[in-house]
Structure formats: structure tokens, C-alpha cells
Design a protein around this motif. Structure first.
Motif, PDB file in Angstrom:
ATOM      1  N   ARG A  89      -6.993  -4.738   2.415  1.00 10.26           N
ATOM      2  CA  ARG A  89      -6.647  -3.684   3.379  1.00 10.26           C
ATOM      3  C   ARG A  89      -7.883  -2.937   3.840  1.00 10.26           C
ATOM      4  O   ARG A  89      -8.099  -2.735   5.043  1.00 10.26           O
ATOM      5  N   TYR A  90      -8.707  -2.493   2.890  1.00  7.67           N
ATOM      6  CA  TYR A  90      -9.926  -1.754   3.221  1.00  7.67           C
ATOM      7  C   TYR A  90     -10.859  -2.625   4.069  1.00  7.67           C
ATOM      8  O   TYR A  90     -11.387  -2.182   5.092  1.00  7.67           O
ATOM      9  N   PHE A  92     -10.179  -5.314   5.887  1.00  9.90           N
ATOM     10  CA  PHE A  92      -9.627  -5.636   7.206  1.00  9.90           C
ATOM     11  C   PHE A  92      -9.835  -4.474   8.172  1.00  9.90           C
ATOM     12  O   PHE A  92     -10.287  -4.666   9.311  1.00  9.90           O
ATOM     13  N   LEU A  93      -9.511  -3.260   7.724  1.00  7.68           N
ATOM     14  CA  LEU A  93      -9.650  -2.095   8.600  1.00  7.68           C
ATOM     15  C   LEU A  93     -11.111  -1.827   8.945  1.00  7.68           C
ATOM     16  O   LEU A  93     -11.454  -1.610  10.118  1.00  7.68           O
ATOM     17  N   HIS A  96     -12.684  -4.851  11.223  1.00  8.20           N
ATOM     18  CA  HIS A  96     -12.228  -4.964  12.608  1.00  8.20           C
ATOM     19  C   HIS A  96     -12.423  -3.676  13.404  1.00  8.20           C
ATOM     20  O   HIS A  96     -12.585  -3.726  14.627  1.00  8.20           O
ATOM     21  N   SER A  97     -12.437  -2.547  12.735  1.00  7.56           N
ATOM     22  CA  SER A  97     -12.832  -1.316  13.431  1.00  7.56           C
ATOM     23  C   SER A  97     -14.287  -1.419  13.866  1.00  7.56           C
ATOM     24  O   SER A  97     -14.648  -1.054  15.000  1.00  7.56           O
ATOM     25  N   TYR A 136      -4.298  -8.973  16.231  1.00  7.69           N
ATOM     26  CA  TYR A 136      -3.793  -8.132  15.147  1.00  7.69           C
ATOM     27  C   TYR A 136      -2.261  -8.151  15.102  1.00  7.69           C
ATOM     28  O   TYR A 136      -1.671  -8.076  14.015  1.00  7.69           O
TER      29      TYR A 136
END
Length: 254
Positions: A89-90, A92-93, A96-97, A136
Motif C-alpha cells: 500500500r505504502y 503503491f501510493l 505512483h504519486s 489505477y
């Protein structure tokens, strides 16, 4: 975790290069360090594009920045997987951010350079953000993380930006000054290509929706066909006790 799908033109060779690089990274390097390197590369690229108004030699900063952006962006996830320190989760965010910020800097930087126009750059950026959003959505709805479309991934895009900039520098100002009616030829060309890509995006969404609709109908039909418990099935202990209690005479009977 979503399945990664990369069918870009350079995907196979890039994977080999990344495997060779990741085992040579020093032990103190972390995926977050590499993400920061990728962002620094994007900032360098945008700054180099802006400075080309003063000297075309700053194109070397553009090329170096694009390489740094590729190095950091491509290796951060590779390093995490190689060392078994993934944080889905960390990661991926953050990844992609950072991609959205970096690509926005690169494309806008190209648009303010002498080698492109801002309207064309905004066409490209809007299309990039559209396809990123679609990617996404596919991760959330299908569990598939698609990294390329039509053979074009992030690496091919960086190479295209560098090649176009060097070509436009060699060709001269006419590459962005040639006009067709009230518009530049470049804007008409990029705008037309963006419109075609937008139509293809709508077609892909329709195809995905049709496939998901069929899958949902099949799942619903399967649920409706599930057998119910037969009446002749062995009664549960509670049911047997209840039936036996009904057969016994009550204490008040006589």
C-alpha cells in the motif's frame, strides 16, 4: 497485489538491465532513496528545458534528468522486490504519486521549452493523466496493473521526449513555428493524435465494461444454480431432538 503487465517494446531488455543494476546497488540504498532520485531527475529535466531558452547546451541537463528519472523510478520497486521488503500500500501510493508529479514536470517543462508548444504539452499531459487513471481503475477492478499501452511505456516515453528535443534543436525554430490556418502544425498534429487516443480509451472502457458485465451475469447464474438442501437429507441433531420431543406424550396426557 495486482499482477504487473508490461508489453512495451523495450520491456524484456529493460528487465535484464534492472536485474543487473539492482544487485550492484550499495546495501544502504533504499527504495525511498531511489524514488527521490527519480523525482530529482524530473526536476532537473524541467529546469533544463526552461534553461534552453538561454542555451541549447542545457539539453544535456534534460537528457541527464530523464536518465535519472528512469533510474530511480524503475529501480525503486525492483529493489523492494529483490530484497523482499515490499510495502504494497505504502509503495503503491508513493511510487505512483511520484510518477504523476514527475511526468507532469517533464511534460510541462517540454511545453515551455523552445522545442514544443504549451498547448501540445497539455494535450499530452491530459492523455497521460487519463491513461494513468484508467490504469489505477483496472488495478482496483481487475487486479491487473498494466504498465504499457500500444507498446509504449514510461521508458519509451522518456526516450521519445529526449529524441524529439534533440531533433527539434537540430531542425530549428520552424518545427514549432510552421502554421496551418490559425494553429501551428505541431498543435494540429498532437491534438489529432490525442483525439484518436481518447476515442481508443473510450473503446477500451466499453470493452472492459462488456466483459465485466458478462462475468457478473455468469457469477449470478452460478449462484442461482447452487443446489438447496434436500428434504431427505440427514436431519441435524437439533432437528432430530425437536421431532422426538413432538412424538413423546406430554406429562398431562392421560
Amino acid at each position: 497485489m495486482a499482477n504487473r503487465l508490461n508489453t512495451s517494446l523495450l520491456a524484456a531488455g529493460e528487465r535484464r538491465a534492472l536485474r543487473a543494476l539492482v544487485i550492484r546497488l550499495p546495501a544502504w540504498t533504499t527504495p525511498d532513496h531511489l524514488t527521490a532520485v527519480g523525482l530529482a531527475g524530473a526536476v532537473t529535466t524541467a529546469a533544463g528545458f526552461a534553461l534552453t531558452h538561454w542555451s541549447e547546451w542545457f539539453l544535456w541537463a534534460v537528457v541527464a534528468g530523464l536518465f535519472l528519472n528512469w533510474f530511480g523510478d524503475s529501480l525503486d520497486g525492483t529493489l523492494a522486490r529483490h530484497r523482499g521488503i515490499e510495502r504494497p500500500r505504502y509503495g503503491f501510493l508513493l511510487d505512483h504519486s511520484s510518477d504523476l508529479i514527475a511526468q507532469s514536470l517533464i511534460v510541462v517543462g517540454l511545453g515551455i521549452s523552445p522545442y514544443f508548444t504549451l498547448p501540445s504539452a497539455l494535450f499530452v499531459l491530459s492523455l497521460y493523466l487519463l491513461m494513468s487513471s484508467y490504469t489505477y481503475l483496472r488495478v482496483a477492478t481487475a487486479g491487473v496493473h498494466r504498465l504499457s499501452y500500444g507498446g509504449m511505456g514510461a521508458t519509451e516515453f522518456r526516450i521519445l521526449v529526449a529524441a524529439w528535443s534533440l531533433f527539434a534543436c537540430w531542425l530549428g525554430p520552424q518545427v514549432v513555428e510552421a502554421r496551418l490556418w490559425r494553429f501551428t502544425v505541431l498543435d494540429v498534429t498532437i491534438g489529432t493524435a490525442s483525439a484518436i487516443a481518447f476515442a481508443l480509451f473510450i473503446w477500451m472502457v466499453r470493452q472492459d465494461l462488456s466483459r465485466m458485465d458478462r462475468d457478473d451475469e455468469q457469477e449470478t447464474a452460478t449462484v442461482h444454480r447452487l443446489p438447496t438442501r434436500r428434504a431427505t437429507a440427514e436431519p441435524t441433531p437439533a432437528e432430530a431432538a425437536q421431532e422426538l420431543d413432538g412424538e413423546l406424550p406430554s406429562a398431562s396426557a392421560g
